[in-house]
Write a protein that holds these residues in place. Structure first.
Motif, PDB file in Angstrom:
ATOM      1  N   ARG A  92       0.828  -1.272  -0.105  1.00  0.00           N
ATOM      2  CA  ARG A  92      -0.124   0.193   0.079  1.00  0.00           C
ATOM      3  C   ARG A  92       0.954   1.161   0.020  1.00  0.00           C
ATOM      4  O   ARG A  92       2.104   1.211   0.372  1.00  0.00           O
ATOM      5  CB  ARG A  92      -0.988  -0.030   1.210  1.00  0.00           C
ATOM      6  N   GLY A  93       0.262   2.351  -0.322  1.00  0.00           N
ATOM      7  CA  GLY A  93       1.212   3.426  -0.272  1.00  0.00           C
ATOM      8  C   GLY A  93       2.268   3.419  -1.429  1.00  0.00           C
ATOM      9  O   GLY A  93       3.176   4.190  -1.238  1.00  0.00           O
TER      10      GLY A  93
ATOM     11  N   TYR B 130       3.533   4.872   3.976  1.00  0.00           N
ATOM     12  CA  TYR B 130       2.169   4.240   4.728  1.00  0.00           C
ATOM     13  C   TYR B 130       1.663   4.497   5.990  1.00  0.00           C
ATOM     14  O   TYR B 130       0.442   4.788   6.119  1.00  0.00           O
ATOM     15  CB  TYR B 130       2.461   2.521   4.605  1.00  0.00           C
TER      16      TYR B 130
END
Lengths: 370, 370, 370, 370
Positions: free
Chosen positions: C265-266, C290
């Protein structure tokens, strides 16, 4: 008191003052972009044979000129090689270092650099841990009035090109050098051999001003920005142009410029042609040299020895302490170095305003003391 | 290959690495304002006897340290006097001149300045036309490993005070100097005699870092601004504090720090008391010196002569060209100067990680070639 | 206390420390000429797509890096254009001016320069009476965490080329920028568009160090001389190489590097290919982002507004004075600007060592105060 | 063509030239140590009421003067606060930054600094990460001819003392300011309130030259070294002394100096006594102001509006594009800013040589075009 102190103790040669007076009420653009600077630059381009490509910039003084050229030429980690006695090393208060660059001072022989000395200094620039020499600074004549011969200058110039070093010549007294009886290096030789040099006005009849000539286009790039950045740009820049016009405009008759003495004497072989150097600038230089020669010969005839042998407008006799003290009652001059073995080396300089009478008065004085 | 190349060819002493690992996850303020830097500074204030008034700044390297001190101390037209062989003159790429100041390089005797040389350089600062010396830069030991005696340092310090010159001592290898058998100048002597000096970490067991000590309050004024202005302020400044804590925290037992060899040997008289110098920093230095002495003695016994006499962690034997070439197959070291009369001066340096075995291997190799 | 003060308040990421420990006893040449620096440079040449021609130099810190690049690029009268909020203008103590060059500060929009602002500053360089802009300095992300889009960077780069300006990008937090969800400018884009930039290590898991990449050969010429001249050359240079090797060596499994949180993610769109950025450096950056996103989202859900919108590892919430005071009892962070209308903008930064627990603890604290 | 281009487009006032001619053949020591410089300095010490303690230095130009004062005053990390329109920021090619110092440019109101603006800039000097303001640079009059009132200057001076800032006033056109009808700040006020200022000669009748007055002894310390170090020391320094003698020597009868116009008109209240300012310098300034007033009034009567309101020797009318183009056929002047709404702001400057006829010719020209 009679002055043999320096060649800048009086104002300007009268013809220079005349030109300043005559043009005084003209309006021109400032900062050296005016018809007088243009004309003076054209004269210099012609005299030097460098043509339209070279940069000509009129500077207010020698230190300003030197530091600006050096700062323009070098990248931050680069240094300039000079003799230990060079003006930039001994009489400019660290101005070059103030621009961030080392002056790599080497001993010098009679105030002169040699290819060996340059090579040795160059080799110290080994790698990224050492300052890197990128320019050689000479003066012609040197601080003690000695001269580089044409052969010497050629050899140094060739070495500089081989090593990728700029060659820059300080010509504070260039007139006197070019007109010396011992000189064989012409203005055109010099212009061709070095990357930049200046024709000194301050010590040769101007109120102030040096004409900087830059042959190398990379060094000349944005040079006017450099001048302003270093604080050396004169608002009424045309004053410099007017003076160099007066000094350099070709003239038929030297006698019109300088009175007294046969100024054709004291003229060295360093001439491109017999018509060369027919202008006030060289008339002044020749006359200064002529008077210095007269002084030198006179002193020699009176038994004087000399601290160093010169053929320009500086004379360095070794005088008895007592004689120096007596002369100091009537003459102003510089004690050049400390007394040794009862003798003091003194410096006697002739300027545009020095007269034959003054020379004779000094010689008389010396004669009486013997 | 076995390295006698330098005392900074390996990482840090294991105890220093241990300290870095141990403190790694701590959060602290940046830029050297943290408990580790504070503690290390307190240790230095105590060791030097200078107390709370002196400034202690942790710098990342020697060049950065030297240029920052000099730039902080001098006004624009001022210069620093140094030996011709000084690190700031020969191995810092003109960094000092980059801050606008001349390094007035004087010949030096065995790499050292003398009062006479300083006086002579000082006198060149005649008037407003000359750069003005304002600081004397020394290193202890010098580039070639020689030492200033207590007497010499006192005389120079007295002269500096008389002339209004700052005295600054580069201590890149100060540990080795202080622990040399020939040394009689203690850390407290040094701290008292000069205006600023640094305790070198990079060449004495740290990953990097030099502890700058400034006794003169005027020189210390706004010094942190100077560090940042010169680009020398480390974001994670505590790394320097942690390392100097590890190096300087007093410890009872030297054997805990360095293995092999009697480290009590090789300890000079330059100690304020018997408890002095009981910390990793000096254990490392003593061991480096001990190993260098062993090497020196061994070579001498094998008939070697030396380029210069040293008593620190650098050894400069003169070796036959053939021997040098053979050694170069198994050892890494520096040829110090060009071959002369069939002999090459080489530099062999011991570091925190050098072992007795490495010394013996080299001596064996030399022995076999004879 | 829990730290959200900066991304350089701890030591190095453990894998970086591991590499330093592992290589600690190796002997190498000093000053960055060693196999580790070579390997790290090779990795960077590959990642950036610039190949063998570009210069890669490992610098100890951002200020040192910035001032050295700028001093290498500009001639004395030239200046560098930067946003009013740029690091070189607001947090480097005039280090750039210390090298003799103006930082021409222009207002900036969200901390960013625009082509119009650059053009306007450029036009001020009229003639020899004005400093002449020659470089544009940007940072990606900016001081307040905003990003230049690919389109924006392309337009600025095109303008710079048209105007003859160098484009230099400060990448102190480049990892976080490249891994931002909003970023669409890849490392290869950046490398291609600008003349020089640096990949910041200090704020992304290194003990210290920034990897400077110079695409322009003229700017790279003798750059190692520049580094030493500016006092920025590290004796044990391999420490920088070792760290960047550890950070940049391609690795299959991000989970091996950073624990906790779904680091995939991120990750923004700014990737050249799916295999791109598989190394510790970007794992750290992704995780910082994140965690910052988690913090940002959490605060937003709690009703917070923000001083400026960011998508990197810095979060700038506007908090009630009372809340700030209460948080300060347990957390260390920076008040970014003075209170206005009862709200204080604070800066919360995530670093390599920040944990999800720390984020949650802060969010809980805020929640309780509402 | 008639020139309203600048107040330095002609040579020197005839009385100044007369003095130069008259003293031309005198021999004196060089570099400003001569009876003329001494006399001129004595006159300045008397006029300013500062007495023997203040330093008086004759400089060749404004940029050189500004950069030397600033370089002498500041330590390396310190900066000078100036208005965004200040000469040192917009027209000196980064010369101040060339000495290593930031010019902190703030917007300014009518070209003037206010205590609030100074305070705001001062506060940016937070800590060791920021350049530290140490001097305020003003000019009187400002670049656009506006004036600081006595009250304004007092407030700024008090603030500077409170904050530990030097106050330095650039007086390139100080004569015109002091003689303005709107001025209430006397020379003695100014001298007392600031730490250093200069009395501009170049733009007030001299060939070149500015008289720098330094009240603060610390700033004056070794100032001659600074001048030489910055390349600003004139070999024939007495030229500056001679000119300032001519300009400042008290004289009974203004009519003797300047012809045409009632020069007693155009004299402001800023006088210490009725005998004050009776010398060529102020006669020139009064006459320049008188002619500028006449021009201003004439244009106003013809319906002109002005780009900015001034009361010194610069007039900034807003003229129709067509009118500007027609005037340019017979007059030389500066377009000050780009056309807006069909009007171009132009700058008309009166100098020592401007005549009433020239003013009337211009007014006639404008009248005919309406």
């Amino acid at each position: 008191m009679i002055y043999f102190l320096s060649d800048y103790s009086q104002g300007a040669h009268l013809k220079v003052m005349e030109a300043l007076n005559k043009t005084n009420s003209e309006h021109t653009a400032g900062y050296g972009i005016d018809p007088h600077c243009e004309r003076a630059a054209a004269l210099i381009r012609e005299m030097t044979g460098l043509g339209a490509d070279c940069g000509v910039h009129f500077m207010t003084g020698g230190t300003s000129c030197n530091m600006t050229v050096i700062a323009a030429a070098l990248r931050p980690y680069e240094s300039v090689i000079a003799a230990r006695t060079a003006h930039i090393y001994v009489h400019e208060t660290g101005a070059v270092e103030g621009t961030g660059h080392r002056v790599t001072a080497v001993p010098g022989i009679d105030g002169k650099l040699t290819p060996e000395l340059i090579m040795q200094a160059f080799r110290e620039g080994e790698d990224e841990h050492t300052a890197m020499p990128r320019m050689v600074y000479l003066s012609q004549p040197t601080e003690t009035g000695t001269l580089y011969s044409k052969q010497e200058m050629q050899t140094i110039a060739a070495l500089c090109r081989e090593l990728g070093l700029y060659l820059y010549v300080d010509g504070a007294r260039l007139g006197s050098a070019l007109c010396s009886v011992r000189n064989d290096l012409t203005l055109r030789d010099l212009a061709r051999l070095c990357d930049a040099f200046y024709i000194g006005g301050t010590k040769n009849g101007a109120l102030f001003g040096e004409a900087l000539v830059i042959r190398d286009p990379k060094l000349n790039d944005h040079f006017r920005w450099m001048i302003k950045h270093q604080g050396g740009m004169l608002a009424k820049g045309r004053l410099l142009g007017v003076q160099f016009e007066a000094l350099l405009e070709p003239q038929g008759d030297p006698a019109a410029n300088v009175s007294g003495g046969d100024v054709s004497r004291g003229t060295g072989a360093g001439h491109d042609s017999k018509d060369e150097y027919k202008c006030l600038y060289f008339d002044i230089a020749r006359r200064e040299n002529y008077l210095a020669d007269r002084l030198r010969t006179g002193l020699r005839e009176l038994g004087c020895r000399f601290y160093c042998e010169t053929s320009t407008n500086q004379v360095f006799p070794l005088l008895l302490v007592r004689l120096v003290e007596q002369l100091e009652e009537n003459f102003i001059f510089h004690r050049w170095a400390p007394e040794q073995d009862g003798l003091i080396p003194v410096r006697l300089v002739t300027g545009w305003g020095t007269t034959e009478e003054e020379i004779d008065t000094l010689l008389d004085c010396v004669r009486k003391q013997l």
